[in-house]
Design a protein around this motif. Structure first.
Motif, PDB file in Angstrom:
ATOM      1  N   ALA A   1       0.843 -83.863 -18.315  1.00 34.68           N
ATOM      2  CA  ALA A   1       1.048 -82.521 -18.632  1.00 34.68           C
ATOM      3  C   ALA A   1      -0.434 -81.641 -17.935  1.00 34.68           C
ATOM      4  O   ALA A   1      -1.405 -82.272 -17.643  1.00 34.68           O
ATOM      5  CB  ALA A   1       0.616 -82.105 -20.264  1.00 34.68           C
ATOM      6  N   PHE A   2      -0.195 -80.337 -18.013  1.00 37.09           N
ATOM      7  CA  PHE A   2      -1.329 -79.541 -17.489  1.00 37.09           C
ATOM      8  C   PHE A   2      -1.276 -78.201 -18.335  1.00 37.09           C
ATOM      9  O   PHE A   2      -0.733 -77.194 -17.742  1.00 37.09           O
ATOM     10  CB  PHE A   2      -0.994 -78.938 -15.957  1.00 37.09           C
ATOM     11  N   PRO A   3      -1.840 -78.429 -19.237  1.00 40.92           N
ATOM     12  CA  PRO A   3      -2.055 -77.152 -20.359  1.00 40.92           C
ATOM     13  C   PRO A   3      -2.983 -76.056 -19.632  1.00 40.92           C
ATOM     14  O   PRO A   3      -3.904 -76.566 -18.946  1.00 40.92           O
ATOM     15  CB  PRO A   3      -2.770 -77.724 -21.542  1.00 40.92           C
ATOM     16  N   GLU A   4      -2.696 -74.894 -20.050  1.00 36.36           N
ATOM     17  CA  GLU A   4      -3.493 -73.877 -19.259  1.00 36.36           C
ATOM     18  C   GLU A   4      -3.816 -72.700 -20.225  1.00 36.36           C
ATOM     19  O   GLU A   4      -3.753 -71.539 -19.866  1.00 36.36           O
ATOM     20  CB  GLU A   4      -2.933 -73.253 -17.748  1.00 36.36           C
ATOM     21  N   ASN A   5      -3.800 -72.768 -21.621  1.00 38.00           N
ATOM     22  CA  ASN A   5      -4.282 -71.629 -22.554  1.00 38.00           C
ATOM     23  C   ASN A   5      -4.666 -72.275 -23.769  1.00 38.00           C
ATOM     24  O   ASN A   5      -4.544 -73.239 -24.458  1.00 38.00           O
ATOM     25  CB  ASN A   5      -2.589 -71.198 -22.963  1.00 38.00           C
ATOM     26  N   MET A   6      -5.929 -71.626 -23.992  1.00 40.79           N
ATOM     27  CA  MET A   6      -6.986 -72.077 -24.908  1.00 40.79           C
ATOM     28  C   MET A   6      -6.700 -71.811 -26.271  1.00 40.79           C
ATOM     29  O   MET A   6      -7.002 -72.312 -27.046  1.00 40.79           O
ATOM     30  CB  MET A   6      -8.386 -71.182 -24.515  1.00 40.79           C
ATOM     31  N   PHE A   7      -5.868 -70.710 -26.547  1.00 43.89           N
ATOM     32  CA  PHE A   7      -5.380 -70.150 -27.612  1.00 43.89           C
ATOM     33  C   PHE A   7      -4.385 -70.780 -28.556  1.00 43.89           C
ATOM     34  O   PHE A   7      -4.210 -70.456 -29.854  1.00 43.89           O
ATOM     35  CB  PHE A   7      -5.053 -68.656 -27.381  1.00 43.89           C
ATOM     36  N   ILE A   8      -3.581 -71.792 -27.872  1.00 44.50           N
ATOM     37  CA  ILE A   8      -2.442 -72.387 -28.489  1.00 44.50           C
ATOM     38  C   ILE A   8      -2.520 -73.706 -28.526  1.00 44.50           C
ATOM     39  O   ILE A   8      -2.998 -74.382 -27.734  1.00 44.50           O
ATOM     40  CB  ILE A   8      -1.074 -71.631 -28.088  1.00 44.50           C
ATOM     41  N   PRO A   9      -1.820 -74.343 -29.511  1.00 50.11           N
ATOM     42  CA  PRO A   9      -1.660 -75.891 -29.550  1.00 50.11           C
ATOM     43  C   PRO A   9      -0.686 -76.325 -28.322  1.00 50.11           C
ATOM     44  O   PRO A   9       0.118 -75.604 -27.950  1.00 50.11           O
ATOM     45  CB  PRO A   9      -1.061 -76.183 -30.953  1.00 50.11           C
ATOM     46  N   HIS A  10      -0.896 -77.529 -27.703  1.00 50.58           N
ATOM     47  CA  HIS A  10      -0.162 -77.984 -26.733  1.00 50.58           C
ATOM     48  C   HIS A  10       0.556 -79.527 -27.434  1.00 50.58           C
ATOM     49  O   HIS A  10      -0.327 -80.406 -27.604  1.00 50.58           O
ATOM     50  CB  HIS A  10      -0.758 -78.120 -25.414  1.00 50.58           C
TER      51      HIS A  10
ATOM     52  N   ILE B   1      -9.214 -62.131 -16.469  1.00 50.82           N
ATOM     53  CA  ILE B   1      -7.822 -61.428 -16.865  1.00 50.82           C
ATOM     54  C   ILE B   1      -6.724 -62.292 -16.353  1.00 50.82           C
ATOM     55  O   ILE B   1      -5.629 -62.152 -16.962  1.00 50.82           O
ATOM     56  CB  ILE B   1      -7.587 -60.003 -16.023  1.00 50.82           C
ATOM     57  N   PHE B   2      -7.194 -63.189 -15.638  1.00 50.38           N
ATOM     58  CA  PHE B   2      -6.293 -64.291 -15.091  1.00 50.38           C
ATOM     59  C   PHE B   2      -5.897 -65.504 -15.773  1.00 50.38           C
ATOM     60  O   PHE B   2      -4.898 -66.110 -15.596  1.00 50.38           O
ATOM     61  CB  PHE B   2      -6.534 -64.544 -13.469  1.00 50.38           C
ATOM     62  N   VAL B   3      -6.821 -65.657 -16.982  1.00 50.48           N
ATOM     63  CA  VAL B   3      -6.554 -66.890 -17.418  1.00 50.48           C
ATOM     64  C   VAL B   3      -6.660 -66.577 -18.897  1.00 50.48           C
ATOM     65  O   VAL B   3      -7.331 -65.634 -19.422  1.00 50.48           O
ATOM     66  CB  VAL B   3      -7.843 -67.888 -17.141  1.00 50.48           C
ATOM     67  N   ARG B   4      -5.733 -67.619 -19.825  1.00 51.15           N
ATOM     68  CA  ARG B   4      -5.738 -67.287 -21.047  1.00 51.15           C
ATOM     69  C   ARG B   4      -7.088 -68.246 -21.760  1.00 51.15           C
ATOM     70  O   ARG B   4      -6.906 -69.304 -22.809  1.00 51.15           O
ATOM     71  CB  ARG B   4      -4.308 -67.630 -21.641  1.00 51.15           C
ATOM     72  N   LYS B   5      -8.160 -67.825 -21.619  1.00 50.34           N
ATOM     73  CA  LYS B   5      -9.333 -68.165 -22.185  1.00 50.34           C
ATOM     74  C   LYS B   5     -10.139 -66.844 -22.697  1.00 50.34           C
ATOM     75  O   LYS B   5     -10.024 -65.888 -22.884  1.00 50.34           O
ATOM     76  CB  LYS B   5     -10.260 -68.730 -21.294  1.00 50.34           C
ATOM     77  N   ALA B   6     -10.620 -67.101 -24.349  1.00 50.74           N
ATOM     78  CA  ALA B   6     -11.478 -66.329 -24.826  1.00 50.74           C
ATOM     79  C   ALA B   6     -12.301 -65.319 -23.856  1.00 50.74           C
ATOM     80  O   ALA B   6     -13.190 -65.703 -23.223  1.00 50.74           O
ATOM     81  CB  ALA B   6     -12.347 -66.878 -25.760  1.00 50.74           C
ATOM     82  N   GLN B   7     -11.848 -64.074 -23.921  1.00 54.25           N
ATOM     83  CA  GLN B   7     -12.395 -63.109 -23.168  1.00 54.25           C
ATOM     84  C   GLN B   7     -13.857 -62.878 -23.197  1.00 54.25           C
ATOM     85  O   GLN B   7     -14.462 -62.896 -22.199  1.00 54.25           O
ATOM     86  CB  GLN B   7     -11.691 -61.910 -23.031  1.00 54.25           C
ATOM     87  N   HIS B   8     -14.480 -63.045 -24.444  1.00 51.85           N
ATOM     88  CA  HIS B   8     -15.839 -62.725 -24.324  1.00 51.85           C
ATOM     89  C   HIS B   8     -16.661 -63.772 -23.802  1.00 51.85           C
ATOM     90  O   HIS B   8     -17.754 -63.769 -23.510  1.00 51.85           O
ATOM     91  CB  HIS B   8     -16.279 -63.053 -25.938  1.00 51.85           C
ATOM     92  N   MET B   9     -16.091 -64.998 -23.361  1.00 45.89           N
ATOM     93  CA  MET B   9     -16.940 -66.215 -22.972  1.00 45.89           C
ATOM     94  C   MET B   9     -17.280 -66.021 -21.094  1.00 45.89           C
ATOM     95  O   MET B   9     -18.200 -66.784 -20.694  1.00 45.89           O
ATOM     96  CB  MET B   9     -15.978 -67.428 -22.780  1.00 45.89           C
ATOM     97  N   PHE B  10     -16.656 -64.859 -20.902  1.00 50.14           N
ATOM     98  CA  PHE B  10     -16.976 -64.550 -19.483  1.00 50.14           C
ATOM     99  C   PHE B  10     -18.316 -63.423 -19.255  1.00 50.14           C
ATOM    100  O   PHE B  10     -18.643 -62.973 -18.381  1.00 50.14           O
ATOM    101  CB  PHE B  10     -15.819 -64.117 -18.548  1.00 50.14           C
ATOM    102  N   GLY B  11     -18.810 -63.235 -20.706  1.00 49.38           N
ATOM    103  CA  GLY B  11     -19.747 -62.500 -20.682  1.00 49.38           C
ATOM    104  C   GLY B  11     -19.212 -60.946 -21.337  1.00 49.38           C
ATOM    105  O   GLY B  11     -18.259 -60.632 -20.776  1.00 49.38           O
ATOM    106  N   TRP B  12     -19.903 -60.329 -22.400  1.00 42.62           N
ATOM    107  CA  TRP B  12     -19.496 -59.244 -22.847  1.00 42.62           C
ATOM    108  C   TRP B  12     -20.740 -58.475 -23.560  1.00 42.62           C
ATOM    109  O   TRP B  12     -21.995 -58.864 -23.297  1.00 42.62           O
ATOM    110  CB  TRP B  12     -18.343 -59.490 -24.285  1.00 42.62           C
ATOM    111  N   ASP B  13     -20.464 -57.234 -24.095  1.00 44.26           N
ATOM    112  CA  ASP B  13     -21.626 -56.589 -24.338  1.00 44.26           C
ATOM    113  C   ASP B  13     -22.195 -57.001 -26.077  1.00 44.26           C
ATOM    114  O   ASP B  13     -23.325 -56.678 -26.347  1.00 44.26           O
ATOM    115  CB  ASP B  13     -21.446 -55.088 -24.573  1.00 44.26           C
ATOM    116  N   ILE B  14     -21.241 -58.126 -26.554  1.00 43.41           N
ATOM    117  CA  ILE B  14     -21.864 -58.766 -27.738  1.00 43.41           C
ATOM    118  C   ILE B  14     -21.893 -60.331 -27.514  1.00 43.41           C
ATOM    119  O   ILE B  14     -22.197 -61.005 -28.585  1.00 43.41           O
ATOM    120  CB  ILE B  14     -20.840 -58.369 -28.728  1.00 43.41           C
ATOM    121  N   ALA B  15     -21.504 -60.833 -26.374  1.00 42.57           N
ATOM    122  CA  ALA B  15     -21.383 -62.168 -26.143  1.00 42.57           C
ATOM    123  C   ALA B  15     -22.169 -62.589 -24.889  1.00 42.57           C
ATOM    124  O   ALA B  15     -21.889 -62.026 -23.725  1.00 42.57           O
ATOM    125  CB  ALA B  15     -20.109 -62.656 -26.588  1.00 42.57           C
ATOM    126  N   PRO B  16     -22.601 -64.129 -24.705  1.00 44.10           N
ATOM    127  CA  PRO B  16     -23.239 -64.462 -23.532  1.00 44.10           C
ATOM    128  C   PRO B  16     -22.193 -64.961 -22.612  1.00 44.10           C
ATOM    129  O   PRO B  16     -20.865 -65.219 -22.947  1.00 44.10           O
ATOM    130  CB  PRO B  16     -24.118 -65.273 -23.897  1.00 44.10           C
TER     131      PRO B  16
END
Length: 782
Positions: free
Chosen positions: A123-132, A182-197
């Protein structure tokens, strides 16, 4: 050992391997290893890994990198972004009966990964948000040691490949420097946000399980309880339950029955149905129905439900869950010609609910200790009298334990889909990925009565105004207007859907009248909290509004270097822990620490010594507390036109300077106590309305209330009286006489023998800091 039926197995592996506990199809392993090549030494390295967990935490435990949340260490994480990591674990498969299949389930895999079992890619899962879920039956080494390998690929490299392949939309917009997110289904804050590193370590962040799929099973995700209507006066609820089954193709389906039983106190329903097809539904009326209500409006009643599958009179499978009987709707209308006609109101069981809540950001920036932290965070929502939590779209979807707490405690959930502050790809491959994600999440969470609203995203509609206005309409966004909308309508038709927060119709967009929409995010210039932006806003409902407040000195000493805690105000570590996109000594546009300093000066002028750490911390926390108190009371005292406020935010996801009212280390700021008092279901408040100071009592319950109230000034009673307020209503009690000098009024009221307290500062800013501190003793006493 095989006990309590097919779903409970314990397997002990060979010497030198690990224990796998397979209980209720759950695989827990204590012997995961992490293999990688060190990016500096280029040495091949193997360390112990914790599953569920985060690769960054594994590296910290192995002392390969330092603790990322202290000092400027978080910048080290970027040096590891191109490294691939491989999890390795051995296991022995359980014995399967005839007709059974074995599935490997990754509850959370962050993010793009290659799964190899016994040397073969499966398998090649590519989404952080859901079970595989992967059927591994044909790939197992029976009665032998199996080897599972999961390679976590560099998410930056993976996203970059997608960007090159798909291209970036001509008018693409992203609020933050990164476009890869925007191209991957990973928590967006993990790329750096105004509330997260920016921390892009991934990993197996939720449990890895084995599931024995039998020939006859109840399919949990196919179970759906739809409450079509309720009759409060007659205690009736019209319910429709859908179910799905796996049935042995060799058996006669007429020999099967499905039994449904539900119980809440003395309210019981029970039905038996013949099975003619693998999927079906039944409708019935629950008498003596115990309805589910949001906190403050009634009991959050839950029914224990048991579905049992019978074959030739014998039980062969069971599924237990809980449901709540309630209806939920969104009364939403935008009228730009007459804003008095605007509406945005959550309606539960036919009753308008005034929403008091906070935004939910990541429990932890790396998500490896989410469960432990969530158990401590959610009770603070209850303690501060919140009745809603808004799960913000830059985060992750929380699991059932989160929603179970909300179900039990009447905490409604506003659930964003995980998109925020950017325009996302619109090609078919990405849309199909989004559709699968939405379908999976909706079917998993839809039976929780606390789930009140699906929202397509956070502020994506707003990006069409922030950049390149006039070229593309927000309605052109296929994700929010088609894919997510259709998924909710198909899989959860009894729950409202909001395309975006805030939602901008095409008419609002073309007329540039977003400040007149009913639901708004009230950030603005972030100046004095009583300025016209806040005092004269047109929002019926504020789903974001915040104000900065310093963390405690004790906390600062934990996450800042000793020489950076104070001395050089707003040094590089301060800036980094304000999650500013730019790490500069000067004040970049919107840099949050300068906003915090300016807000203190707006309220107290030069009476605060900002060079003294203890004084500045206290002044900042007072400023934040008074601001959030004002925001909440401004909305509550204008009920019923204004219908809710969800302030930003309860707690930080890492140590920082922010709008939160509790810092990362669970140290409460002064605002926590002020909010707790201002959000009492029955609250007496002072409101500045049309130049007058009105004393208003608000009743956010479904019962009429009576009581006594009084206002004190410097220990002397200024005015007093009684109140009688209808259910779910408010009443003006008196007009407070204006005073030319600064006055701090103590407001007290008694209801059912209990004394409550509030306060109101009658004075124009700037206030004298010493004067306020002296009188503040009375605010928090008793």
């Amino acid at each position: 050992l095989n006990f309590i039926g097919k779903r409970y197995i314990i397997t002990r592996l060979a010497k030198g391997s690990c224990y796998i506990i397979y209980m209720n199809y759950r695989l827990l392993s204590a012997c995961w290893e992490l293999h990688f090549t060190h990016p500096v030494t280029e040495k091949k390295t193997i360390i112990a890994a914790k599953v569920p967990g985060n690769i960054g935490r594994d590296l910290i435990r192995a002392k390969i990198i330092p603790e990322l949340y202290t000092g400027a260490n978080v910048l080290i994480a970027q040096k590891w972004e191109r490294v691939e990591f491989t999890y390795v674990a051995p296991f022995v498969s359980p014995k399967l009966k005839k007709g059974e299949r074995l599935e490997l389930v990754f509850e959370g895999l962050d993010t793009a990964a290659t799964v190899i079992l016994n040397g073969k890619k499966i398998a090649f899962p590519e989404n952080m948000f859901i079970p595989h879920t992967i059927d591994i039956t044909e790939h197992l080494a029976w009665n032998k040691r199996n080897t599972l390998k999961v390679t976590i690929h560099s998410v930056i490299d993976y996203a970059s490949k997608r960007a090159r392949l798909w291209g970036i939309e001509g008018f693409a917009y992203n609020q933050f420097p990164s476009y890869e997110n925007i191209f991957v289904r990973k928590a967006q804050h993990m790329f750096g946000w105004d509330i997260a590193p920016r921390i892009l370590f991934g990993g197996l962040w939720r449990p890895v399980k084995l599931h024995v799929r039998t020939a006859n099973e109840i399919i949990p995700e196919d179970f759906y309880c739809a409450v079509r209507s309720v009759d409060i006066e007659r205690s009736l609820a019209q319910v429709e339950i859908s179910y799905g089954l796996l049935l042995d193709q060799k058996n006669n389906w007429n020999d099967y029955e499905i039994h449904i039983r539900g119980k809440c106190e003395n309210s019981i329903f029970s039905y038996s149905l013949p099975v003619h097809f693998t999927h079906g539904k039944t409708s019935f009326t629950v008498t003596n129905a115990k309805l589910w209500w949001p906190a403050g409006y009634g009991n959050s009643n839950l029914y224990d439900v048991l579905l049992s599958l019978h074959y030739q009179g014998n039980i062969i499978d069971e599924y237990k869950t809980r449901i709540g009987l309630r209806t939920v709707n969104l009364d939403f209308h935008t009228d730009l010609s007459n804003i008095n006609n605007n509406r945005f109101c959550i309606v539960v069981n036919g009753k308008n609910i005034f929403v008091k809540g906070s935004n939910w950001v990541p429990a932890d920036a790396m998500h490896d200790c989410d469960g432990e932290r969530i158990n401590k965070i959610l009770p603070m929502f209850t303690d501060t009298h919140c009745n809603m939590v808004r799960c913000w779209g830059g985060n992750v979807y929380e699991d059932h334990s989160f929603f179970n707490y909300c179900d039990e405690n009447g905490l409604m959930v506003w659930q964003d889909f995980m998109f925020g502050c950017a325009r996302y790809p619109q090609n078919n491959q990405f849309l199909e990925q989004v559709s699968n994600e939405a379908r999976t999440i909706i079917r998993s969470l839809r039976n929780h009565p606390s789930l009140a609203l699906w929202a397509g995203d956070n502020e994506t509609d707003a990006t069409y105004i922030w950049a390149n206005p006039g070229y593309t309409l927000p309605s052109a966004n296929k994700i929010s207007r088609q894919v997510l909308k259709e998924a909710v309508e198909y899989h959860d038709p009894c729950r409202p859907y909001l395309p975006s927060s805030p939602y901008l119709t095409d008419h609002v967009y073309t007329t540039q009248m977003q400040d007149f929409t009913p639901e708004q995010h009230l950030w603005g210039p972030r100046g004095y909290f009583k300025n016209d932006f806040y005092a004269k806003n047109n929002a019926v409902f504020a789903s974001e509004i915040g104000y900065h407040g310093m963390p405690s000195k004790k906390s600062m000493e934990q996450f800042l270097s000793k020489d950076k805690v104070w001395g050089t105000y707003n040094n590089n570590e301060w800036i980094l822990h304000a999650s500013s996109p730019q790490e500069k000594e000067e004040a970049p546009l919107g840099q949050r620490n300068y906003l915090m300093l300016n807000q203190v000066r707006e309220l107290f002028g030069e009476s605060v010594d900002v060079s003294a750490i203890d004084e500045f911390i206290l002044a900042s926390q007072i400023t934040q507390a008074e601001a959030k108190k004002y925001f909440i009371e401004h909305f509550r005292t204008r009920k019923p036109y204004k219908t809710g406020i969800i302030w930003w935010n309860m707690i930080d996801c890492w140590p920082q300077f922010s709008d939160s009212v509790v810092d990362y280390y669970f140290e409460k700021k002064l605002a926590y106590e002020y909010i707790k008092r201002s959000q009492e279901p029955l609250c007496v408040m002072a409101a500045e309305i049309n130049g007058n100071i009105e004393i208003i009592a608000v009743n956010d319950t479904l019962d009429p209330v009576k009581g006594e109230w009084q206002i004190e000034n410097n220990g002397m009673i200024e005015m007093k009286g009684t109140f009688a307020i209808a259910a779910n209503s408010h009443a003006r009690l008196e007009t407070l006489e204006k005073n030319t000098s600064a006055v701090l009024h103590i407001i007290k009221w008694v209801h059912k023998g209990k004394l409550f307290r509030n306060h109101y500062v009658q004075a124009a800013a700037p206030l004298d800091f010493g004067w306020y501190c002296e009188r503040m003793k009375n605010i928090l006493s008793d």
